[in-house]
Write a protein that holds these residues in place. Structure first.
Motif, PDB file in Angstrom:
ATOM      1  N   ALA A 117       0.831  -1.217   0.000  1.00  0.00           N
ATOM      2  CA  ALA A 117       0.000   0.000   0.000  1.00  0.00           C
ATOM      3  C   ALA A 117       0.865   1.267   0.000  1.00  0.00           C
ATOM      4  CB  ALA A 117      -0.980  -0.005   1.179  1.00  0.00           C
ATOM      5  N   GLY A 169      -2.569  -5.975  -3.637  1.00  0.00           N
ATOM      6  CA  GLY A 169      -3.671  -6.242  -4.573  1.00  0.00           C
ATOM      7  C   GLY A 169      -3.471  -7.607  -5.218  1.00  0.00           C
ATOM      8  N   SER A 170      -4.541  -8.084  -5.817  1.00  0.00           N
ATOM      9  CA  SER A 170      -4.493  -9.430  -6.401  1.00  0.00           C
ATOM     10  C   SER A 170      -4.441  -9.344  -7.926  1.00  0.00           C
ATOM     11  CB  SER A 170      -5.760 -10.173  -5.971  1.00  0.00           C
ATOM     12  OG  SER A 170      -5.658 -11.506  -6.323  1.00  0.00           O
ATOM     13  N   LYS A 172      -1.086  -9.635  -7.795  1.00  0.00           N
ATOM     14  CA  LYS A 172       0.316  -9.278  -7.575  1.00  0.00           C
ATOM     15  C   LYS A 172       0.836  -9.838  -6.245  1.00  0.00           C
ATOM     16  CE  LYS A 172       3.395  -5.410  -8.078  1.00  0.00           C
ATOM     17  NZ  LYS A 172       3.599  -3.994  -8.297  1.00  0.00           N
ATOM     18  N   GLN A 173       0.012  -9.718  -5.176  1.00  0.00           N
ATOM     19  CA  GLN A 173       0.487 -10.168  -3.859  1.00  0.00           C
ATOM     20  C   GLN A 173       0.700 -11.683  -3.814  1.00  0.00           C
ATOM     21  OE1 GLN A 173      -2.725  -8.399  -1.752  1.00  0.00           O
ATOM     22  NE2 GLN A 173      -4.067 -10.167  -1.926  1.00  0.00           N
ATOM     23  N   GLY A 193      -4.812  -7.734   0.193  1.00  0.00           N
ATOM     24  CA  GLY A 193      -5.470  -6.799  -0.733  1.00  0.00           C
ATOM     25  C   GLY A 193      -5.438  -5.355  -0.268  1.00  0.00           C
ATOM     26  N   GLY A 194      -6.607  -4.729  -0.256  1.00  0.00           N
ATOM     27  CA  GLY A 194      -6.682  -3.315   0.108  1.00  0.00           C
ATOM     28  C   GLY A 194      -6.878  -3.079   1.600  1.00  0.00           C
ATOM     29  N   ASP A 197      -5.546   0.050   3.395  1.00  0.00           N
ATOM     30  CA  ASP A 197      -6.281   1.288   3.083  1.00  0.00           C
ATOM     31  C   ASP A 197      -7.486   1.429   4.005  1.00  0.00           C
ATOM     32  OD1 ASP A 197      -4.487   1.777   1.026  1.00  0.00           O
ATOM     33  OD2 ASP A 197      -5.719   0.763  -0.471  1.00  0.00           O
ATOM     34  N   ARG A 227     -15.431  -1.844 -10.613  1.00  0.00           N
ATOM     35  CA  ARG A 227     -15.539  -3.262 -10.264  1.00  0.00           C
ATOM     36  C   ARG A 227     -16.672  -3.963 -11.012  1.00  0.00           C
ATOM     37  NH1 ARG A 227     -12.656  -5.262  -6.051  1.00  0.00           N
ATOM     38  NH2 ARG A 227     -11.381  -3.729  -5.017  1.00  0.00           N
TER      39      ARG A 227
END
Ligand code: UDP
Length: 247
Positions: A117, A169-170, A172-173, A193-194, A197, A227
């Protein structure tokens, strides 16, 4: 990754994936056991979006299939389980499990590293969690926009964490965890994920009542209309779930 072969009764096949069906409390007990036994494990959230994406992405499919704990993060997973009269009664969201892991860490002196993040989000998350769990040891933080991979890995190892929470994020993580966990000494790797945040207050989560009746996705859709592309694919998810049941 070490397979938890002795725990097969706590998993249910949904859309072809072994999803944890034992609830969050049992999952945290199991993770504690993994840490005590120095087992390296991954915790990955699964939802219809990921199932659909993985249908066209063998790498992601492989990551999901080899996770030690796939948690039922999306309401679609719970619905698919219900349709097949399965055991998954409730979601375990990535953010709730992250919170549970922090409580577990505070009780057992496990050290946590926060990775990912924006800088203000990861710093804000550290402040929030340390206030909520005064005994929690957050041994290090790094925002999700670093330059030097090698330095990052040695910086993380120097802090000696037991648990690494990865907020990139997915997918990537998930890719980052797979690529790097072998070079890291921590036991637990969760993709969150987020969540940073949300913990830092940058993004608001749906009100509790919306979460409880399974409408968190609608709340996120209202505030992040981009989304919609993913939501429109939900029908495809139920087709995959149905087909994998008949296999
Ligand atoms: N992010 C990051 N590095 C990157 C890309 C993304 O740290 O290279 C962070 C981003 O700042 C955000 C999170 O990853 O905090 C992604 O949040 P999102 O809600 O999109 O993830 P999801 O839960 O949908 O996978």
């Amino acid at each position: 990754m070490t397979a938890n072969t002795n725990k097969t009764s706590d998993f249910e096949k949904v859309a072809g994936y072994p999803v944890w069906s034992g609830g969050q409390t049992a999952l945290l007990r199991s993770v504690k056991d993994d840490i005590e036994q120095s087992r390296k494990i991954t915790v990955i959230a699964i939802n219809p979006e990921k199932v659909i994406r993985a249908a066209d992405d063998p790498d992601l499919k492989d990551i999901l299939l080899s996770a030690d704990y796939l948690i039922p993060d999306g309401i679609g997973i719970v619905k698919a389980s219900k349709k097949q009269r399965g055991a998954i009664k409730k979601r375990i969201t990535g953010i709730d499990l992250m919170d549970g892991l922090c409580a577990l860490a505070a009780q057992n002196s496990y050290r946590i590293f926060l990775l990912g993040a924006a800088e203000e989000s990861v710093q804000g998350t550290k402040v929030f969690l340390e206030e909520k769990y005064p005994d929690l040891s957050i041994c290090g933080v790094q925002n999700g926009y670093w330059q030097d991979d090698q330095k990052l890995l040695s910086d993380i190892n120097e802090t000696n964490p037991d648990i690494i929470l990865v907020a990139l994020g997915s997918p990537k993580q998930e890719m980052w965890i797979r690529e790097n966990m072998k070079r890291l000494s921590a036991c637990v790797y969760q993709g969150v994920g987020g969540s940073f945040d949300v913990f830092s207050g940058k993004v608001k989560r749906a009100p509790r009542w919306m979460q409880q009746i399974g409408l968190e996705w609608l709340y996120r859709l209202i505030f992040q209309p981009s989304r919609l592309r993913h939501q429109a694919k939900l029908l495809k998810f139920f087709r995959i779930a149905k087909e994998s049941k008949n296999e």
